[in-house]
Design an enzyme around this catalytic site. Sequence first.
Site, PDB file in Angstrom:
ATOM      1  N   GLY A  11       0.830  -1.448   0.143  1.00 23.96           N
ATOM      2  CA  GLY A  11      -0.026  -0.071   0.182  1.00 23.96           C
ATOM      3  C   GLY A  11       0.741   1.394  -0.121  1.00 23.96           C
ATOM      4  CG  ASN A  12       4.888   1.317   1.660  1.00 24.81           C
ATOM      5  OD1 ASN A  12       4.661   0.331   1.094  1.00 24.81           O
ATOM      6  ND2 ASN A  12       5.972   1.753   2.176  1.00 24.81           N
ATOM      7  CE  LYS A 131      -9.476  -6.275   2.479  1.00 23.08           C
ATOM      8  NZ  LYS A 131      -8.066  -5.921   3.273  1.00 23.08           N
ATOM      9  CE  LYS A 218      -0.420  -6.347  -1.938  1.00 27.70           C
ATOM     10  NZ  LYS A 218       0.841  -6.173  -1.081  1.00 27.70           N
ATOM     11  CE  LYS A 280       2.566  -7.266   3.486  1.00 30.44           C
ATOM     12  NZ  LYS A 280       1.075  -7.112   3.707  1.00 30.44           N
TER      13      LYS A 280
END
Length: 325
Positions: A11-12, A131, A218, A280
């Site tokens: 996101g960053n 979510k 993602k 992740k």
Amino acid sequence: MKKRAVVALGGNAILRGNEEGTIVQQEKNVTDTLENLVPLLRDGYELVLTHGNGPQVGNILMRNDAGEQLYGIAPMPLNICVADSQGGIGFMIERMMRNVLNKYGIEKNVISMVTLVEIDANDPAFQNPSKRIGKVYSETEAKRLSEQKGWDFKPTSKSKDGYRRVVPSPTPIDIVNKDIIRQLLENGNIVIAAGGGGIPVYFDENNDVRTLDAVIDKDMASGMLATNIDADELYILTDVPFIYKDFGEETQQKLEFLNYSDTLKHLENGTFAEGTMEPKIKACLNFIINGGSKSIITEATKLADKSYGSKITLEYEDEEKIDRD
């Protein structure tokens, strides 16, 4: 021999901190991130870039809501909103990537692809939507929308703030566009794909493509894509340089070199934060166990000097034997 890598932009990479999210800010952030991929390109890597879409698809949903309430514009379903965000973000990354390539004299073509990701229509996630998406509503508004549209709501992380719509987050089982992505890579292109986890679809009894309101993680989709195209390496870029045990606690410990079995033990022991580092780690483990060479979770600037941060491989590698190349 060329290596193939999937690089998941966190996101960053697009929006940082308390930024307003203007296009100028987003383009600068994307450019800064992409500059760090130049060493991989110079080493001859074939690259697929994936990306998140949380803030952007949230804004699209809010525009949906405002358009319906103020002007009676028919709202679009979530799958169309995800596709919209894929197109917009993909275009931005493609344009910035082309500019970075031009700056460094690298001749590569770039293409962004609206990507379909197959899910199981009977995934258990559909029985437990979790979510959070879209804007924050009051309890009264949430109750009204639940009755009118059948939406599910849960309190925000700070329950006093209100309620947000929740949708299922099913596990990806295949990347529908994997063959064309592979062909594009083999022809020397950089591909941008699986944005926001991809558009969730399933195939009915007639093999027609259907969709459901859901959001795919993602990182899990990126790991699946890496496996589907026989990538050698998976890079998940985030805002911290390493994986940490007990992140943010006094017992925080950097975990730099990890093998599959030790990482799995940490995961089962609840070492990694649910909803942030945990998916992740799962994506990396799935990739490694399905033939990937190594998975790396790190901050983008670590790529330039090859101090990769936290690396996960199938077998144990002693620190002295690590080949950062």
